[in-house]
Every structure is written in C-alpha cells, then in structure tokens.
Design a protein around this motif. Sequence first.
Motif, mmCIF file in Angstrom:
data_model
loop_
_atom_site.group_PDB
_atom_site.id
_atom_site.type_symbol
_atom_site.label_atom_id
_atom_site.label_comp_id
_atom_site.label_asym_id
_atom_site.label_seq_id
_atom_site.Cartn_x
_atom_site.Cartn_y
_atom_site.Cartn_z
ATOM 1 N N ALA A 176 35.690 50.808 54.853
ATOM 2 C CA ALA A 176 35.734 49.439 55.787
ATOM 3 C C ALA A 176 35.391 48.378 54.394
ATOM 4 C CB ALA A 176 35.319 48.784 56.732
ATOM 5 N N PHE A 177 35.542 47.256 53.783
ATOM 6 C CA PHE A 177 35.440 46.283 53.369
ATOM 7 C C PHE A 177 34.594 45.167 52.989
ATOM 8 C CE2 PHE A 177 35.716 42.347 51.185
ATOM 9 C CZ PHE A 177 35.968 42.902 49.359
ATOM 10 N N LYS A 178 33.330 45.537 52.449
ATOM 11 C CA LYS A 178 31.996 45.008 52.603
ATOM 12 C C LYS A 178 32.280 43.533 52.126
ATOM 13 C CE LYS A 178 30.790 48.365 55.499
ATOM 14 N NZ LYS A 178 30.982 49.741 55.110
ATOM 15 N N GLY A 179 31.448 43.134 52.285
ATOM 16 C CA GLY A 179 31.675 41.298 51.618
ATOM 17 C C GLY A 179 32.477 40.395 52.125
ATOM 18 N N ASN A 180 31.929 39.481 51.340
ATOM 19 C CA ASN A 180 32.795 38.042 52.373
ATOM 20 C C ASN A 180 34.286 38.254 51.101
ATOM 21 O OD1 ASN A 180 33.565 35.523 52.744
ATOM 22 N ND2 ASN A 180 32.329 34.385 52.060
ATOM 23 N N LEU A 181 35.164 37.875 51.929
ATOM 24 C CA LEU A 181 36.759 37.539 51.037
ATOM 25 C C LEU A 181 36.396 36.299 49.846
ATOM 26 C CD1 LEU A 181 38.509 38.846 53.500
ATOM 27 C CD2 LEU A 181 38.254 39.921 51.250
ATOM 28 N N ILE A 182 36.089 34.599 50.858
ATOM 29 C CA ILE A 182 35.840 34.271 49.744
ATOM 30 C C ILE A 182 35.567 33.839 48.602
ATOM 31 C CG2 ILE A 182 35.591 31.793 49.979
ATOM 32 C CD1 ILE A 182 37.373 32.056 51.980
ATOM 33 N N GLY A 183 36.839 33.557 48.066
ATOM 34 C CA GLY A 183 36.304 33.059 46.475
ATOM 35 C C GLY A 183 37.118 34.488 45.352
ATOM 36 N N LYS A 184 37.693 35.611 46.438
ATOM 37 C CA LYS A 184 37.541 36.866 46.002
ATOM 38 C C LYS A 184 39.222 36.613 45.160
ATOM 39 C CE LYS A 184 33.825 39.215 47.122
ATOM 40 N NZ LYS A 184 33.570 40.074 46.014
ATOM 41 N N THR A 185 39.494 37.357 44.182
ATOM 42 C CA THR A 185 40.333 37.370 43.362
ATOM 43 C C THR A 185 41.157 38.243 43.722
ATOM 44 O OG1 THR A 185 40.086 36.264 41.587
ATOM 45 C CG2 THR A 185 41.606 37.161 41.802
ATOM 46 N N VAL A 186 42.963 38.125 44.324
ATOM 47 C CA VAL A 186 43.208 39.727 44.389
ATOM 48 C C VAL A 186 44.719 39.666 43.600
ATOM 49 C CG1 VAL A 186 44.715 38.454 46.461
ATOM 50 C CG2 VAL A 186 44.656 40.880 46.838
#
Length: 443
Positions: A176-186
């Motif tokens: 599973a993906f760990k961490g906060n998605l907010i602000g991530k570049t996809v």
Amino acid sequence: MTLKDQIKFVRQNMKKNKSRVFMTILATAIGCAFLIVLASVGFGLHKSIIQELMEDRLVTEIEVHAQMDDQENFKAINDRHIEYFEALDHVKAVTRRQMLQQTPAYKIGEYNILTNTLVTAFPEEVKAGFELSDGRLPEKDNEIVVGYSFQEELAPEVEDGVNPYHEDGTVKEEYAFKGNLIGKTVQMEVKDKKDSTKAIPLTIVGIAKKPSKDWMANSDVFISETVLKEIEAFTGTSGGSLELEETEVKNPEAKTYDQVKIYVDNVQAVEGIIEKLDADNYASYSIVSEMKQVNMIFTVMKIGLILVGTIALIIASIGIYNTMTMAVTERAPDIGIMKAIGANPTTIKKVFLLESSCIGLIGALVGTAAAYGISLAVNFSLPLVVENIFDESPPDNLLFSYIPWTLTLISIAICLLVTIFSGWRPAKRATQIDVLQAMRREI
C-alpha cells in the motif's frame, strides 16, 4: 339504566363465566396478533427497501440523460440545456460532468492506478453537497481532486508472479501507498489511436469525502477543462476517445455533457420539474418516481396481508358469537326481569353489545402487545437464523417486521368492528325474549 350500571352488569356477567370469556378473549388476541404480525412483514420490507433506495441518494436529485428531437433522436445535453435547467423554479444546482473517453494511468513514483477521469463544475458540485475529506478545491489548470479510494487502490509495479492484491481487489498492506497525497505530483499518461503515450503532470490538491457505505469505492480523478482540451488535441478525438475518427473532434462551441443532475431545493417541487422535463421531451430519472412505484406495490401488498389477517379475526368472531349466544340463553331470566321493570329494548341491546365490545377491546390490546413482542423477537432472531442455518449475512438494516402506529389503530378498529358485528345478532335476540316465558323459566 345508566352507563355505569351497564358496565357493572357486564362485569358481573363476565365474572360468572370466566373460562369461556377467557378463551374468547384469547382467540380474539391471537387473531389480532396474527393480523398485526402478518401485515408488519409488508411494512417492514417496505421500510427496508425505501431505506436502501434512499441511502446515499438524494430525493431532490434528478438525472437528465438526453433530449428527444422531432425525429425521435436523442441529443446530448449542452450548455443551452444547462441554462434552461438553471432557470427553472426551485433549482438550486445543476451539476454537469464530461467523462474522459479512455482510462488513463496515474503514476506517483513506482505506484500507479487506472481510474475514471472527468471534468466538472466545482461551484455547482459544492451547491449539490460535494465535500472534501482533505485539501482544497482546484484553483489552477494543473490541479486535481481525487476520490477517497484513490490512495487505497494505488499499487506498485511488481515482479512477475507477485500479486499485490487481496481476493477482494484491495491492495495488500505491504504494497500500500504510505504518506499524504496532498501536494503530490502525479503523472497522467494518456494514449492516442496510434498507441503513442503522453504524460501530463498534475498536482493533487484535494481528496473527496469518504462514501457513507464501506463497500463503496470512489477513485475518480477530477481534472480541469484545459487538461481535457490538451488531451483532445493530442488524440484528435472528442473526449480523448480512442475509437472516434479524427473528423469527429467536437466543436468547443457545441460542448456536451455525459452526466447532468438537477438538484431541487425541496422534495415537493421534484414532481413539478419532472413534469416540465417530460413535456420538453427530456429523458430523466428521479428516485421519487421509483419510490412511487415501490410504494404502490407495497400498498397493494399490505392491503392483501391485512385482508388475510382479518380472516383470523373473523374465525375468532365465531367464538364471540357463540359466547354471546350462550350468555343470552343463560341470562334469559335476568333479561325478563329487566323488561318487566321497564328496561328499554335498546338498553338491553347496548348491554350485550358493550360486553362483546369489551371482549374485543381486551383481546385487541392483548394481541397488540403480543404482536410487538413477536415483532421484536423476529427482528432480533432472523439475522442469527440466516447466518447460522444458511451461512449468509443478511442485508444491512434489514427490518423484517415493522409495526407503525397506523397499523395498530387499523388492527384494533378491525377487531372492534368484527367483535361488535359478532355480538349484534345475540344482542338483538336478547331484546326479543318474551317476558312471561323468561319469568316462567325462572320459576
């Protein structure tokens, strides 16, 4: 003879034949309980189905799919239609979504996901109740909002033979993906008909609110209209489709929408708006229409169950008729004395009708109490029976038996009417007893 004297007379007579009166009351109580419990099944299933329909859906929501023209062809909804919807009375919001006609891949480092992508008007979505669990709404063209399940469905690229998913499709904890998605570049990767790939960098600024049901998943990605136009320019097709011809690129002036919903400010106005849409040849759907059909079906069902349950009361009325007939025969001397001292035949009839009514009322109250007890027991035990015997989990919030106060009043009223009708003939017979024969019999 005053009412108080009549009640006293009835009590004395009922005490003389306790066993017979008890059995008659018991039969009436069983009949009344059977009527209520039987009908409560219809009310319970009706309530459960309506609750299931209502959950996670707005009664004030109207879906509009298309409009039929004079040649009976369906035309997609465009901005002209949106303006018409917004001008209708009691409309508080009109949401419109354009779907990307391919499923792009979104990558964050080694993690990726394939999911639906769409464009929407966020101001209207907010008016309709759209909420975020984290972050904010987009302010720039390269900013996006993702569904609550987006992070849960992100999975890393693994070696052949390695399965990062559980049987239910969810990602295993170690992958599973760990961490906060907010602000991530996809990186959003789209393709054209030649299978060429283009990566568009986007920034996640918001995460949609979690659905109320645990089994519901929402990993949709909301992009801007500018990004959609960039994809259309790359694919040369309308909506970024991989199937349409290049000549079918849509004119920006004739923008159409794949999903349009009208939100009304009150339930009472829904039917009026649906009638206007139908008159203008719009293909629309509202849960209100579905509820009307469901309500009609269950109304017929409940009436049928009440009629079947009434049969049990009619059977019980035979016992009341027998009890009252025996009472008239046994009390012939008393009736003769009453007539001899000037009692009015109407008063005599009232006395016996009052007695049958008392039997019916007591039986109805006892039967109602028993019905509530049975209803509670059934609702408690049925899920356990289904789980243990059939090894299946019943639907959430299943209500097999439900007794509204209206059903209680209807059942008590039917019970009283049946019992009064059963005592009518014996009461009338009591008024026809000859005084001399009654007195001679006493001697």
